[in-house]
Motif scaffolding. Structure first.
Motif, PDB file in Angstrom:
ATOM      1  N   ALA A 270     -14.557 -30.945 123.621  1.00  0.00           N
ATOM      2  CA  ALA A 270     -13.500 -31.925 123.486  1.00  0.00           C
ATOM      3  C   ALA A 270     -13.284 -33.156 123.094  1.00  0.00           C
ATOM      4  O   ALA A 270     -14.650 -34.129 123.824  1.00  0.00           O
ATOM      5  N   LYS A 271     -13.087 -34.009 122.123  1.00  0.00           N
ATOM      6  CA  LYS A 271     -13.740 -35.198 122.430  1.00  0.00           C
ATOM      7  C   LYS A 271     -12.114 -36.035 122.493  1.00  0.00           C
ATOM      8  O   LYS A 271     -10.872 -36.262 121.588  1.00  0.00           O
TER       9      LYS A 271
ATOM     10  N   ALA B  38     -12.765 -27.508 124.919  1.00  0.00           N
ATOM     11  CA  ALA B  38     -13.414 -27.585 126.918  1.00  0.00           C
ATOM     12  C   ALA B  38     -14.470 -28.704 125.929  1.00  0.00           C
ATOM     13  O   ALA B  38     -14.813 -28.960 125.901  1.00  0.00           O
ATOM     14  N   VAL B  39     -13.432 -29.509 127.883  1.00  0.00           N
ATOM     15  CA  VAL B  39     -15.279 -30.546 127.730  1.00  0.00           C
ATOM     16  C   VAL B  39     -15.921 -30.709 128.876  1.00  0.00           C
ATOM     17  O   VAL B  39     -16.171 -29.814 129.558  1.00  0.00           O
ATOM     18  N   ILE B  40     -17.078 -31.035 127.968  1.00  0.00           N
ATOM     19  CA  ILE B  40     -18.452 -30.707 128.498  1.00  0.00           C
ATOM     20  C   ILE B  40     -18.814 -31.637 129.406  1.00  0.00           C
ATOM     21  O   ILE B  40     -18.817 -33.034 128.487  1.00  0.00           O
ATOM     22  N   PRO B  41     -18.992 -31.148 130.608  1.00  0.00           N
ATOM     23  CA  PRO B  41     -19.685 -32.660 131.075  1.00  0.00           C
ATOM     24  C   PRO B  41     -21.096 -33.428 130.670  1.00  0.00           C
ATOM     25  O   PRO B  41     -21.736 -32.783 130.357  1.00  0.00           O
ATOM     26  N   ASP B  42     -20.969 -34.724 131.097  1.00  0.00           N
ATOM     27  CA  ASP B  42     -22.276 -35.534 130.633  1.00  0.00           C
ATOM     28  C   ASP B  42     -22.925 -34.790 131.000  1.00  0.00           C
ATOM     29  O   ASP B  42     -24.408 -34.497 130.409  1.00  0.00           O
TER      30      ASP B  42
ATOM     31  N   LEU C 261     -28.930 -29.854 129.018  1.00  0.00           N
ATOM     32  CA  LEU C 261     -28.860 -28.910 127.560  1.00  0.00           C
ATOM     33  C   LEU C 261     -29.714 -29.452 126.567  1.00  0.00           C
ATOM     34  O   LEU C 261     -31.115 -28.821 126.276  1.00  0.00           O
ATOM     35  N   MET C 262     -29.864 -30.622 126.760  1.00  0.00           N
ATOM     36  CA  MET C 262     -30.656 -32.022 125.523  1.00  0.00           C
ATOM     37  C   MET C 262     -32.543 -31.138 126.464  1.00  0.00           C
ATOM     38  O   MET C 262     -33.161 -30.893 125.947  1.00  0.00           O
TER      39      MET C 262
END
Length: 807
Positions: free
Chosen positions: A602-603, A657-661, A667-668
């Motif tokens: 989500a943006k 949905a928003v992915i927390p930073d 994940l990166m």
């Protein structure tokens, strides 16, 4: 209408002999069933199971006489009056009885199932013998085929056996409990009866050229069988016109053989079983009802066939050379221990070996080798055989010399062995003879390394027929040199027995793997491509597994999730195989996956949306490049891009949905080090449900088989794993049949590569390979091993003249 016996005298006598042979073996067979029931009862089980097994043993012990009498009476009726082609309780034939529709009784269906299974079990073992007998009897009767209800057919005997079982008061559940042993016992008995009838017909000049198949001629006497009954008592000699089964008057009294017990005797104190006592036991599962027709792999059945051949050879030798195989015991040596060779024979073998090497040595002509012809080799070996027999000190040694000579006579006249290799097979005769004399189990087991070496080398060089050989040219020189090296090593260590054969057999297996991978021009490119396919598919599955773990608790759009699992994992695998896991190209594909996950979240701010718009062209370019590198066509790429656009649109509307930073950074990092997290390749199973798209590997050099065949059984899957590299097969595909050689097995044999004589490579996944085996679209080029065929040939000659063993 009854199917009666033919008026032809020989055909009638053949049926009579067949019936007599069956009757001879019934007592030990019934006793084996009782013993099996008692064994089951001895096994621990639940109380209800124990009770059922106890009842089975009681019923069988009491009804054994009646069951035996019923089978004998049924056989007598079939022999004298034929078998009714239409009997009460049979299922209606197609086209009959359609005027009235009715339910078929359960008993009728069960009867058909049980008898069909018994007939299948019999034919599974005795089909070759029956085929020969059918040909001979049909020839005598001037017809092309036996009647459908001829008493020689297995299903007729199966019906007689089970009718007698039910008439004797035995239950269907009891039959199922003992079905395994009953199938085995009746299959062995019928095979033996077929064989003896075939032998009798051949002795009377009926189609002697039909090849009699070998089998184990076992003794049918049973240690626990009732002693008061003589097998076949009351059965007239097959040369007599009168046939009396079960006594002259057809009765079943003392003259028929159960001591003083007459019809209806209880059996509690005698007859079958020798009395009755009850220990404990239980009932088998209902899975027996759905036993597969293929109870063992074809490789296992081939092994049984080979053991049958060796068993028959040993019995034949034992009849004419009683001392054979007993020397170790008479000399106080432990069973299986090497027995000493007489000094005179040892010297004669050494002299013969030197003479054969000198005589069969190929002479150099203009840089090439002149090939010694088969007649020259056979003449040389025959002369050596006579000298060896003169030097032999015992009947066992003379018999061994004769049998080994017959084996190699068959091997050296095998047209499918290239002439250049046949010379080296000939030079193995003396080393094999030395082992056969000192290690009698050479004739007792198919696992002897000397046999396995000959079979293995034969399987690798016998694949070309004359047509294929003209296309493929002469046998590859590398393979020929290896055969030559192996023979020379065996010759160099004459006193090491089986050890040298085992050593060179192991070396030959390693050579084959290296040969097809690196030296054979027709296969090394195909093996390389197949290994790349396997590596790519394995890595794709590994990436998919790890990506699923990574995204398991991350709120990623479903469309993006499926794209990563089903498309991008294959892209990562392709670039990883092509460039290496740490190459910049591979790292770029990983970054594209991370960017896609971030873009699809989500943006909610204007800045985030602007960043997505800025990154999007580069992201889409990377996605298209990755899909193109994996062999995906443009239309398919457009379809995936459109689906991803829908997911990105959902992110812009904040529906995603928003992915927390912190989760996104994690994940990166995991994507950057993805290879370190991958499961072991040995743990990955490549099957058709997980392979993403093998069709992407099709090329002019590699054909991937994606369709065809039948649903494989577990036995066929096991057979697919047992195929040996170097062996030849006939592949029926796309409307034509061609010879192929198995060149490579992949990791855990999940992929297999075959190559044609023209160099075309064909890749199978294990499940598809088993499907082709199941459907008969892939068949071994050899129906039996080289030494088994040679043993059958030797048996045929010894059947005609066994005196040559001691000559």
């Amino acid at each position: 209408m009854a199917t009666s016996a033919s008026p032809d005298p020989l055909a009638g006598q053949a049926r009579r002999l067949y019936t007599e042979e069956l009757v001879k073996g019934l007592v030990p067979l019934v006793q084996a069933a009782i013993d099996q029931a008692r064994t089951l009862l001895d096994k621990p089980a639940e109380h209800t199971v124990l009770q059922r097994r106890r009842e089975l043993l009681q019923a069988l012990t009491a009804g054994a006489q009646a069951w035996h009498k019923g089978i004998v009476t049924g056989l007598r009726g079939a022999l004298l009056h034929g078998v009714s082609a239409s009997r009460p309780g049979d299922l209606p034939l197609p086209g009959h009885g359609r005027e009235t529709l009715s339910l078929v009784p359960d008993d009728t269906i069960e009867l058909e199932i049980v008898t069909s299974r018994l007939a299948l079990a019999i034919m599974d073992r005795a089909s070759w013998e029956f085929a020969d007998l059918r040909s001979r009897v049909a020839h005598l009767e001037g017809r092309s085929e036996l009647d459908p209800h001829d008493m020689l057919r297995a299903h007729v005997l199966a019906r007689i056996v089970f009718d007698a079982w039910r008439a004797a008061g035995q239950s269907l559940d009891g039959w199922r409990e003992l079905q395994s042993v009953l199938h085995d016992e009746f299959a062995l008995l019928v095979e033996e009866a077929y064989h003896e009838t075939n032998r009798w017909l051949v002795d009377h000049g009926v189609l002697a050229e039909v090849d009699l198949r070998p089998f184990i001629r076992r003794s049918r006497t049973h240690p626990n069988a009732p002693t008061g009954w003589q097998a076949g008592a009351g059965f007239a000699d097959s040369r007599s016109d009168a046939v009396r089964l079960g006594g002259a008057s057809g009765g079943y009294g003392p003259s028929a053989g159960f001591g003083s017990q007459g019809p209806g005797a209880s059996g509690d104190a005698g007859g079958y079983g020798g009395g009755f006592s009850v220990p404990s036991g239980g009932r088998g599962g209902v899975g027996e009802e759905t036993r597969m027709m293929t109870r063992a792999t074809p490789l296992a059945r081939s092994r049984e066939h080979a053991e049958a051949v060796l068993g028959r050879l040993n019995r034949l030798i034992g009849r004419h050379v009683p001392e054979f195989g007993h020397s170790t015991r008479s000399q106080g040596l432990p069973p299986g221990a090497p027995q000493p060779m007489s000094p005179g024979l040892a010297r004669a073998i050494e002299t013969a070996q030197q003479g054969i090497r000198q005589r069969l040595s190929t002479t150099m002509q203009g840089g090439g080798e002149a090939v010694v012809t088969a007649p020259v080799m056979l003449e040389e070996l025959h002369q050596r055989k006579q000298a060896l027999k003169k030097a032999a000190a015992s009947p066992e040694e003379r018999a061994t010399i004769e049998i080994v000579a017959l084996l190699f006579q068959s091997i050296l006249t095998e047209d499918r062995i290239p002439a250049a290799v046949r010379v080296w097979f000939a030079r193995l005769q003396m080393p094999v003879l030395r082992v056969a004399v000192t290690e009698p189990d050479f004739f007792a087991t198919i696992d002897h390394p000397a046999r396995r070496l000959i079979d293995r080398m034969g399987a690798c060089v016998m694949g070309f027929d004359s047509a294929a050989a003209s296309v493929a040219g002469t046998l590859n020189e590398t393979l020929e040199r290896e055969v030559k090296r192996i023979v020379q090593v065996v010759e160099a260590y004459p006193d090491t027995g089986r050890r040298v054969f085992q050593t060179v057999l192991t070396e030959f297996e390693k050579f084959l793997e290296h040969y097809f991978k690196n030296e054979n021009e027709a296969t090394k490119r195909g093996v390389s491509l197949a290994q790349q396919v396997e590596q790519r598919e394995t890595m794709a599955i590994q990436y998919t597994i790890e990506l699923r773990k990574m995204l398991n608790e991350v709120p990623v759009q479903e469309g993006v999730r499926q794209f990563l699992f089903h498309v991008w994992a294959d892209v990562l695998a392709t670039t990883g195989v092509r460039y290496g896991p740490q190459n910049t190209q591979t790292k770029a594909m990983k970054r594209a996956a991370a960017d896609l996950i971030w873009s699809a979240s989500a943006k909610v701010t204007r800045e985030e949306r602007a960043e997505v718009i800025r990154r999007l062209p580069l992201l889409l370019k990377s996605l298209r490049e990755g899909m193109a590198s994996a062999g995906m066509d443009v239309s398919k790429q457009d379809e995936h891009i459109q689906q991803l656009n829908n997911s990105l649109a959902a992110a812009f509307t904040a529906k995603a949905a928003v992915i927390p930073d912190d989760r996104l950074r994690e994940l990166m990092e995991r994507l950057e080090t993805l290879e370190e997290l991958l499961p072991e390749a040995a743990e990955v199973e490549i099957d058709e449900s997980m392979v993403l798209d093998l069709s992407g590997h099709q090329s002019s050099e590699l054909e991937v088989v994606l369709d065809g065949g039948s649903m494989p059984t577990p036995a066929m899957l096991a057979w697919a794993r047992e195929l040996q590299v170097g062996s030849w097969y006939m592949l029926d595909r796309n409307g034509h049949s061609e010879a192929v050689q198995l060149a490579w097995h992949g990791l855990r044999k999940q992929l297999s590569l075959f190559v044609t004589p023209q160099g075309r490579c064909v890749l199978f996944q294990q499940q598809r390979l088993a499907s082709y085996l199941q459907a008969g679209l892939l068949l071994p080029a050899q129906d039996e091993a080289l030494t088994v065929r040679a043993t059958r040939s030797a048996l045929a000659k010894l059947d005609v003249d066994a005196s040559r063993l001691l000559a």
